[in-house]
Design a protein around this motif. Structure first.
Motif, mmCIF file in Angstrom:
data_model
loop_
_atom_site.group_PDB
_atom_site.id
_atom_site.type_symbol
_atom_site.label_atom_id
_atom_site.label_comp_id
_atom_site.label_asym_id
_atom_site.label_seq_id
_atom_site.Cartn_x
_atom_site.Cartn_y
_atom_site.Cartn_z
ATOM 1 N N HIS A 105 5.782 25.063 25.250
ATOM 2 C CA HIS A 105 5.037 26.159 25.093
ATOM 3 C C HIS A 105 3.701 25.743 24.421
ATOM 4 C CE1 HIS A 105 7.561 29.431 25.309
ATOM 5 N NE2 HIS A 105 8.804 28.722 25.035
ATOM 6 N N LEU A 106 3.451 24.376 23.993
ATOM 7 C CA LEU A 106 2.162 24.052 23.543
ATOM 8 C C LEU A 106 1.861 22.769 24.807
ATOM 9 C CD1 LEU A 106 -0.007 24.123 21.450
ATOM 10 C CD2 LEU A 106 1.185 22.219 20.306
ATOM 11 N N SER B 109 -0.961 26.401 25.723
ATOM 12 C CA SER B 109 -2.321 26.187 25.162
ATOM 13 C C SER B 109 -2.537 25.068 24.480
ATOM 14 C CB SER B 109 -2.198 27.271 23.890
ATOM 15 O OG SER B 109 -2.323 28.587 24.353
ATOM 16 N N LEU C 162 -3.857 23.123 21.336
ATOM 17 C CA LEU C 162 -4.124 22.955 19.777
ATOM 18 C C LEU C 162 -5.036 21.805 19.402
ATOM 19 C CD1 LEU C 162 -3.762 24.495 17.206
ATOM 20 C CD2 LEU C 162 -1.312 23.353 16.865
#
Length: 93
Positions: free
Chosen positions: A26-27, A2, A4
């Motif tokens: 994970h980001l 993802s 942000l």
């Protein structure tokens, strides 16, 4: 993976946690128009990631926003000069 994006307030994010998730993969990316400290440290480790983009809180600065601001300022100047009640603005303490 993802992305942000924070364009509001730097203090909304826990940047140690964000750095952890960037490091772990994970980001997928981080976009910032605000910094978590002022003045901002350009050597901050979070900037070592190629998937981080930071701008100096100018995300809302566009030709349209400048034209709108100029119109309000011009209108208020004319009202002041004419001695008429101010319209189109909201006074702040």
């Amino acid at each position: 993976g993802s992305l942000l994006v924070n364009i509001v307030r730097g203090g909304l994010l826990d940047y140690e946690v964000v750095a952890h998730y960037l490091e772990s993969g994970h980001l997928g990316g981080l976009g910032l128009d605000v910094a978590w400290t002022k003045p901002f440290d350009p050597n901050n480790p979070i900037l070592k990631f190629q998937i981080v983009l930071i701008t100096p809180h100018v995300g809302g600065v566009t030709e349209h926003s400048y034209r709108s601001t100029a119109k309000v300022v011009g209108d208020v100047a004319l009202q002041l000069h004419a001695g008429t009640p101010l319209r189109g603005i909201e006074p702040v303490n």
